[in-house]
Design a protein around this motif. Sequence first.
Motif, PDB file in Angstrom:
ATOM      1  N   ILE A  11       8.460   4.536 -49.456  1.00  0.00           N
ATOM      2  CA  ILE A  11       8.812   4.737 -48.055  1.00  0.00           C
ATOM      3  C   ILE A  11       7.823   4.006 -47.148  1.00  0.00           C
ATOM      4  N   LYS A  12       8.366   3.249 -46.232  1.00  0.00           N
ATOM      5  CA  LYS A  12       7.589   2.612 -45.177  1.00  0.00           C
ATOM      6  C   LYS A  12       8.062   3.165 -43.836  1.00  0.00           C
ATOM      7  N   SER A  13       7.279   2.911 -42.793  1.00  0.00           N
ATOM      8  CA  SER A  13       7.662   3.430 -41.480  1.00  0.00           C
ATOM      9  C   SER A  13       7.244   2.469 -40.382  1.00  0.00           C
ATOM     10  N   HIS A  14       7.880   2.628 -39.262  1.00  0.00           N
ATOM     11  CA  HIS A  14       7.486   1.895 -38.052  1.00  0.00           C
ATOM     12  C   HIS A  14       7.709   2.815 -36.866  1.00  0.00           C
ATOM     13  N   LYS A  15       7.154   2.438 -35.731  1.00  0.00           N
ATOM     14  CA  LYS A  15       7.305   3.233 -34.515  1.00  0.00           C
ATOM     15  C   LYS A  15       8.758   3.165 -34.050  1.00  0.00           C
ATOM     16  N   ALA A  16       9.318   4.332 -33.804  1.00  0.00           N
ATOM     17  CA  ALA A  16      10.717   4.403 -33.374  1.00  0.00           C
ATOM     18  C   ALA A  16      10.918   3.653 -32.065  1.00  0.00           C
ATOM     19  N   THR A  17      11.953   2.838 -32.031  1.00  0.00           N
ATOM     20  CA  THR A  17      12.279   2.066 -30.833  1.00  0.00           C
ATOM     21  C   THR A  17      13.531   2.644 -30.170  1.00  0.00           C
ATOM     22  N   ASP A  18      13.865   2.087 -29.033  1.00  0.00           N
ATOM     23  CA  ASP A  18      15.077   2.540 -28.344  1.00  0.00           C
ATOM     24  C   ASP A  18      16.285   2.350 -29.250  1.00  0.00           C
ATOM     25  N   GLY A  19      17.122   3.322 -29.301  1.00  0.00           N
ATOM     26  CA  GLY A  19      18.310   3.258 -30.146  1.00  0.00           C
ATOM     27  C   GLY A  19      18.094   3.866 -31.509  1.00  0.00           C
ATOM     28  N   GLU A  20      16.859   4.182 -31.886  1.00  0.00           N
ATOM     29  CA  GLU A  20      16.566   4.805 -33.184  1.00  0.00           C
ATOM     30  C   GLU A  20      16.218   6.282 -32.974  1.00  0.00           C
ATOM     31  N   VAL A  21      16.686   7.108 -33.868  1.00  0.00           N
ATOM     32  CA  VAL A  21      16.372   8.535 -33.801  1.00  0.00           C
ATOM     33  C   VAL A  21      15.010   8.754 -34.462  1.00  0.00           C
ATOM     34  N   PRO A  22      14.040   9.246 -33.707  1.00  0.00           N
ATOM     35  CA  PRO A  22      12.703   9.434 -34.303  1.00  0.00           C
ATOM     36  C   PRO A  22      12.754  10.405 -35.505  1.00  0.00           C
TER      37      PRO A  22
ATOM     38  N   LEU B  98       9.481   6.562 -37.040  1.00  0.00           N
ATOM     39  CA  LEU B  98       8.723   7.781 -36.770  1.00  0.00           C
ATOM     40  C   LEU B  98       8.189   7.777 -35.341  1.00  0.00           C
ATOM     41  N   PRO B  99       8.145   8.930 -34.729  1.00  0.00           N
ATOM     42  CA  PRO B  99       7.590   9.032 -33.376  1.00  0.00           C
ATOM     43  C   PRO B  99       6.075   8.939 -33.404  1.00  0.00           C
ATOM     44  N   GLN B 100       5.505   8.526 -32.304  1.00  0.00           N
ATOM     45  CA  GLN B 100       4.053   8.468 -32.181  1.00  0.00           C
ATOM     46  C   GLN B 100       3.541   9.742 -31.520  1.00  0.00           C
ATOM     47  N   GLY B 101       2.397  10.237 -32.008  1.00  0.00           N
ATOM     48  CA  GLY B 101       1.823  11.444 -31.430  1.00  0.00           C
ATOM     49  C   GLY B 101       2.634  12.672 -31.796  1.00  0.00           C
TER      50      GLY B 101
END
Length: 355
Positions: free
Chosen positions: A241-252, A278-281
């Motif tokens: 599993i990899k992750s990135h910061k959720a952007t507009d249009g993506e469900v965190p 994934l969401p930040q904070g």
Amino acid sequence: MDENNERNEIKMPDFKKVLKKSKKLKVEFSESYQKFQGNIPAFLGILLCAFAIMCFAAFTIFFINVKGPEKVLVPNVEGKKLEDALLEMQVKELYPKISLRYSETPGDEGTILDQSPKAGAIVKGYSRVSLVVSRGVIVDKVDDYSGMNIEDLRMKLQTLFAGQKPLIVLLEPEYKPDASDAGTILEQDPPAGTHISEPVKVQLVVSRGPNYENTKAPYLIGQAVNDLLQTMARSKLVFDIKSHKATDGEVPGTVVDQQAFDDEFIRNYTRISLEMALPQGVYNENIFGIYKEKVADYPYPVPMKLEAYPPEGNSYTILSFNHPGGNVTVPYAVPKGTTLELSVVNKVISRKTVN
């Protein structure tokens, strides 16, 4: 008639002679008493001398009796049999204090392993010499390991020979497919009952587990963290599993991409790559992330577990799963300050705090 009266007449004592004799005795007693008075100092001196001689003799006899025993040289009995060591102790008028200890050398049961004081020390007779006697090796033959789990056997041998040279050494096992659970010992060489005269190397044949099952590749896009954790617990796949910061249009906190396979069914414990947004904070009172750890590679999947210890409340298990080792990735959503703990075969291998 007159003659008879004369015969019966009582003769009276001559008082003059008696008085004279009495005066003579009195004079002799007086002279003797005066002589005795004159000799009192000499008499007392004789008594004191006799008393001193008696005291000296008594003290001499006392110190002769309480004088300590002669000093002796402690013999070297290390490496000798107990009965031989006891005979040497007896000759030296020394008394043994015996304690028992397991040995690392097969066949040395009853042998003296250590002594205190050491050989060559000078001690008083009737002293005690501590002797450590071998009670033999912990095991003297190879047991039957068939049906045991190899990890349980490793733990058992590690505990059995803790602090000393192991007499049973497990070689790198051979693995083969079998209907029994993964890690089950199927065969061993040497066989059970083999006598141990020196450290023995044991070759094991271990089950990889059933290899005839395949797993249907799941569709994971859109799954949230908790849904993905449930899929991982049930599935016989390995999730990278990899992750990135959720952007507009993506469900965190959801899966946004996954690896595609040509076939509907894939072999058990095939690795499948996922991408999560994934969401930040802090999000919904939780911190989101991917727990990453590199562990040893195993020839078959072993039980692993990721547990959470929040700053408040009771601990709980995030995921309990089987994994063949290498890179381990597990998603999480936990309160800030929670400590995460990864264990492999019930042994904690890493711990991290989420902030």
